[in-house]
Design a protein around this motif. Structure first.
Motif, PDB file in Angstrom:
ATOM      1  N   ILE A 150      10.981   7.378   4.423  1.00 46.23           N
ATOM      2  CA  ILE A 150      11.059   6.494   5.588  1.00 46.23           C
ATOM      3  C   ILE A 150      12.238   5.548   5.403  1.00 46.23           C
ATOM      4  O   ILE A 150      12.477   5.048   4.301  1.00 46.23           O
ATOM      5  CB  ILE A 150       9.760   5.666   5.734  1.00 46.23           C
ATOM      6  CG1 ILE A 150       8.586   6.549   6.117  1.00 46.23           C
ATOM      7  CG2 ILE A 150       9.927   4.548   6.744  1.00 46.23           C
ATOM      8  CD1 ILE A 150       7.266   5.800   6.240  1.00 46.23           C
ATOM      9  N   LYS A 151      12.922   5.270   6.507  1.00 49.06           N
ATOM     10  CA  LYS A 151      13.993   4.267   6.490  1.00 49.06           C
ATOM     11  C   LYS A 151      13.488   3.048   7.257  1.00 49.06           C
ATOM     12  O   LYS A 151      13.178   3.127   8.436  1.00 49.06           O
ATOM     13  CB  LYS A 151      15.261   4.804   7.153  1.00 49.06           C
ATOM     14  CG  LYS A 151      16.407   3.811   7.088  1.00 49.06           C
ATOM     15  CD  LYS A 151      17.688   4.397   7.682  1.00 49.06           C
ATOM     16  CE  LYS A 151      18.844   3.471   7.367  1.00 49.06           C
ATOM     17  NZ  LYS A 151      19.407   2.824   8.501  1.00 49.06           N
ATOM     18  N   TYR A 152      13.377   1.937   6.560  1.00 45.07           N
ATOM     19  CA  TYR A 152      13.028   0.650   7.165  1.00 45.07           C
ATOM     20  C   TYR A 152      14.217  -0.272   6.939  1.00 45.07           C
ATOM     21  O   TYR A 152      14.500  -0.637   5.799  1.00 45.07           O
ATOM     22  CB  TYR A 152      11.775   0.049   6.545  1.00 45.07           C
ATOM     23  CG  TYR A 152      10.459   0.686   6.966  1.00 45.07           C
ATOM     24  CD1 TYR A 152      10.311   1.302   8.204  1.00 45.07           C
ATOM     25  CD2 TYR A 152       9.356   0.638   6.127  1.00 45.07           C
ATOM     26  CE1 TYR A 152       9.100   1.859   8.584  1.00 45.07           C
ATOM     27  CE2 TYR A 152       8.141   1.190   6.501  1.00 45.07           C
ATOM     28  CZ  TYR A 152       8.014   1.801   7.731  1.00 45.07           C
ATOM     29  OH  TYR A 152       6.810   2.351   8.108  1.00 45.07           O
ATOM     30  N   GLY A 153      14.917  -0.636   8.008  1.00 43.22           N
ATOM     31  CA  GLY A 153      16.117  -1.446   7.867  1.00 43.22           C
ATOM     32  C   GLY A 153      17.152  -0.665   7.097  1.00 43.22           C
ATOM     33  O   GLY A 153      17.480   0.465   7.449  1.00 43.22           O
ATOM     34  N   ASP A 154      17.678  -1.244   6.020  1.00 44.38           N
ATOM     35  CA  ASP A 154      18.653  -0.563   5.179  1.00 44.38           C
ATOM     36  C   ASP A 154      18.017   0.097   3.965  1.00 44.38           C
ATOM     37  O   ASP A 154      18.714   0.656   3.123  1.00 44.38           O
ATOM     38  CB  ASP A 154      19.720  -1.564   4.695  1.00 44.38           C
ATOM     39  CG  ASP A 154      20.580  -2.079   5.827  1.00 44.38           C
ATOM     40  OD1 ASP A 154      20.796  -1.328   6.802  1.00 44.38           O
ATOM     41  OD2 ASP A 154      21.028  -3.243   5.744  1.00 44.38           O
ATOM     42  N   ASP A 155      16.696   0.020   3.862  1.00 44.92           N
ATOM     43  CA  ASP A 155      15.994   0.515   2.684  1.00 44.92           C
ATOM     44  C   ASP A 155      15.299   1.836   2.969  1.00 44.92           C
ATOM     45  O   ASP A 155      14.884   2.111   4.099  1.00 44.92           O
ATOM     46  CB  ASP A 155      14.962  -0.507   2.215  1.00 44.92           C
ATOM     47  CG  ASP A 155      15.596  -1.822   1.799  1.00 44.92           C
ATOM     48  OD1 ASP A 155      16.699  -1.781   1.217  1.00 44.92           O
ATOM     49  OD2 ASP A 155      15.011  -2.881   2.065  1.00 44.92           O
ATOM     50  N   TYR A 156      15.152   2.645   1.916  1.00 43.63           N
ATOM     51  CA  TYR A 156      14.485   3.948   2.011  1.00 43.63           C
ATOM     52  C   TYR A 156      13.269   3.946   1.094  1.00 43.63           C
ATOM     53  O   TYR A 156      13.321   3.410  -0.009  1.00 43.63           O
ATOM     54  CB  TYR A 156      15.447   5.061   1.605  1.00 43.63           C
ATOM     55  CG  TYR A 156      16.548   5.274   2.615  1.00 43.63           C
ATOM     56  CD1 TYR A 156      16.451   6.275   3.576  1.00 43.63           C
ATOM     57  CD2 TYR A 156      17.675   4.461   2.623  1.00 43.63           C
ATOM     58  CE1 TYR A 156      17.456   6.465   4.515  1.00 43.63           C
ATOM     59  CE2 TYR A 156      18.685   4.643   3.554  1.00 43.63           C
ATOM     60  CZ  TYR A 156      18.567   5.653   4.493  1.00 43.63           C
ATOM     61  OH  TYR A 156      19.557   5.839   5.415  1.00 43.63           O
ATOM     62  N   PHE A 157      12.196   4.587   1.571  1.00 40.19           N
ATOM     63  CA  PHE A 157      10.929   4.582   0.851  1.00 40.19           C
ATOM     64  C   PHE A 157      10.328   5.977   0.796  1.00 40.19           C
ATOM     65  O   PHE A 157      10.300   6.682   1.811  1.00 40.19           O
ATOM     66  CB  PHE A 157       9.923   3.650   1.543  1.00 40.19           C
ATOM     67  CG  PHE A 157      10.361   2.221   1.605  1.00 40.19           C
ATOM     68  CD1 PHE A 157       9.989   1.324   0.621  1.00 40.19           C
ATOM     69  CD2 PHE A 157      11.151   1.772   2.645  1.00 40.19           C
ATOM     70  CE1 PHE A 157      10.398   0.005   0.677  1.00 40.19           C
ATOM     71  CE2 PHE A 157      11.569   0.446   2.708  1.00 40.19           C
ATOM     72  CZ  PHE A 157      11.193  -0.438   1.719  1.00 40.19           C
ATOM     73  N   ALA A 158       9.813   6.362  -0.367  1.00 42.64           N
ATOM     74  CA  ALA A 158       9.011   7.568  -0.491  1.00 42.64           C
ATOM     75  C   ALA A 158       7.606   7.203  -0.015  1.00 42.64           C
ATOM     76  O   ALA A 158       7.092   6.132  -0.349  1.00 42.64           O
ATOM     77  CB  ALA A 158       8.974   8.045  -1.942  1.00 42.64           C
ATOM     78  N   LEU A 174      -0.685   0.066  16.016  1.00 37.82           N
ATOM     79  CA  LEU A 174       0.715   0.451  16.167  1.00 37.82           C
ATOM     80  C   LEU A 174       1.557  -0.706  15.670  1.00 37.82           C
ATOM     81  O   LEU A 174       1.268  -1.859  15.975  1.00 37.82           O
ATOM     82  CB  LEU A 174       1.038   0.731  17.635  1.00 37.82           C
ATOM     83  CG  LEU A 174       0.291   1.889  18.270  1.00 37.82           C
ATOM     84  CD1 LEU A 174       0.525   1.914  19.769  1.00 37.82           C
ATOM     85  CD2 LEU A 174       0.704   3.197  17.639  1.00 37.82           C
ATOM     86  N   PHE A 175       2.596  -0.410  14.901  1.00 37.00           N
ATOM     87  CA  PHE A 175       3.440  -1.493  14.423  1.00 37.00           C
ATOM     88  C   PHE A 175       4.905  -1.093  14.439  1.00 37.00           C
ATOM     89  O   PHE A 175       5.255   0.086  14.427  1.00 37.00           O
ATOM     90  CB  PHE A 175       3.001  -1.983  13.036  1.00 37.00           C
ATOM     91  CG  PHE A 175       3.068  -0.970  11.932  1.00 37.00           C
ATOM     92  CD1 PHE A 175       4.189  -0.870  11.113  1.00 37.00           C
ATOM     93  CD2 PHE A 175       1.994  -0.122  11.680  1.00 37.00           C
ATOM     94  CE1 PHE A 175       4.239   0.044  10.083  1.00 37.00           C
ATOM     95  CE2 PHE A 175       2.039   0.800  10.647  1.00 37.00           C
ATOM     96  CZ  PHE A 175       3.166   0.885   9.844  1.00 37.00           C
ATOM     97  N   LYS A 176       5.749  -2.112  14.496  1.00 39.11           N
ATOM     98  CA  LYS A 176       7.194  -1.930  14.547  1.00 39.11           C
ATOM     99  C   LYS A 176       7.804  -2.613  13.333  1.00 39.11           C
ATOM    100  O   LYS A 176       7.459  -3.748  13.004  1.00 39.11           O
ATOM    101  CB  LYS A 176       7.739  -2.578  15.824  1.00 39.11           C
ATOM    102  CG  LYS A 176       9.253  -2.634  15.916  1.00 39.11           C
ATOM    103  CD  LYS A 176       9.665  -3.392  17.181  1.00 39.11           C
ATOM    104  CE  LYS A 176      11.143  -3.652  17.223  1.00 39.11           C
ATOM    105  NZ  LYS A 176      11.518  -4.429  18.423  1.00 39.11           N
ATOM    106  N   VAL A 177       8.725  -1.906  12.676  1.00 43.93           N
ATOM    107  CA  VAL A 177       9.506  -2.498  11.606  1.00 43.93           C
ATOM    108  C   VAL A 177      10.929  -2.596  12.144  1.00 43.93           C
ATOM    109  O   VAL A 177      11.568  -1.578  12.411  1.00 43.93           O
ATOM    110  CB  VAL A 177       9.464  -1.648  10.313  1.00 43.93           C
ATOM    111  CG1 VAL A 177      10.331  -2.278   9.237  1.00 43.93           C
ATOM    112  CG2 VAL A 177       8.027  -1.490   9.828  1.00 43.93           C
ATOM    113  N   PRO A 178      11.428  -3.822  12.353  1.00 47.62           N
ATOM    114  CA  PRO A 178      12.765  -3.990  12.930  1.00 47.62           C
ATOM    115  C   PRO A 178      13.851  -3.368  12.057  1.00 47.62           C
ATOM    116  O   PRO A 178      13.716  -3.283  10.833  1.00 47.62           O
ATOM    117  CB  PRO A 178      12.946  -5.509  12.995  1.00 47.62           C
ATOM    118  CG  PRO A 178      11.592  -6.085  12.827  1.00 47.62           C
ATOM    119  CD  PRO A 178      10.785  -5.094  12.054  1.00 47.62           C
TER     120      PRO A 178
END
Length: 188
Positions: A107-115, A176-180
């Motif tokens: 997943i990409k949240y902002g500039d960060d990537y997560f497994a 439901l949620f949003k990550v800017p």
């Protein structure tokens, strides 16, 4: 031949280890996460792969057996321990803490990537070295128990996801949620 115009990195994630010591996973989704990258630049490709060094991975490898339950695999007590230890271990796994073995997606949240997988934990990764970084618990930010590992993105880069919460009297509540694209703090 790789065309010169092809630039960037393709990241993939999926199960990569299915046996630890004498124990094996019972479900295809349960295997330990293997991160893979294919980086393209100037007509050349560089491949990297690395196992996600999650708490689950470290615990399993440290004991040389599966000690953290997954979606389709129950972790069993150490057979060399006495009956009381086995009973305590079994009771602890009746309502286990979820695994942080994020082997489903990136997943990409902002500039960060997560497994990620379908639990409340995600693991930040370095997209160049594939090193495992911070562990993030959704429950510190949202009242959810589980979250989808497949968010959707809008053209601005905001991520939209869904989670579930066990509400009063065992009823499931969907959130439901949003990550800017860029969080107020700058990082998740």
């Amino acid at each position: 031949a790789i065309p010169n115009w092809l630039q960037g990195t393709l990241l993939r994630n999926g199960p990569g280890i299915f046996s630890v010591g004498e124990t094996s996973y019972e479900h295809w989704f349960d295997g330990m996460s293997l991160l893979t990258s294919f980086s393209f630049s100037d007509g050349e490709m560089t491949h990297r792969s690395r196992f996600l060094r999650s708490d689950t991975y470290n615990a399993n490898m440290g004991e040389n057996r599966i000690v953290v339950s997954e979606m389709g695999t129950m972790a069993y007590p150490d057979p060399s321990k006495n009956f009381i230890f086995k009973a305590i271990t079994f009771l602890n796994h009746t309502v286990p803490d979820f695994t942080d073995n994020g082997s489903s997606n990136i997943i990409k949240y902002g500039d960060d990537y997560f497994a990620t997988s379908e639990t409340n934990y995600i693991r930040k990764i370095d997209t160049v070295t594939l090193e495992t970084q911070d562990k993030v618990d959704y429950t510190k930010y949202l009242p959810i128990n589980l979250a989808s590992s497949h968010p959707h993105y809008d053209k601005e880069g905001n991520a939209y996801n869904i989670g579930t919460s066990i509400a009063e009297k065992g009823k499931t509540k969907y959130i439901l949620f949003k990550v800017p694209a860029v969080s107020a703090k700058g990082r998740l």
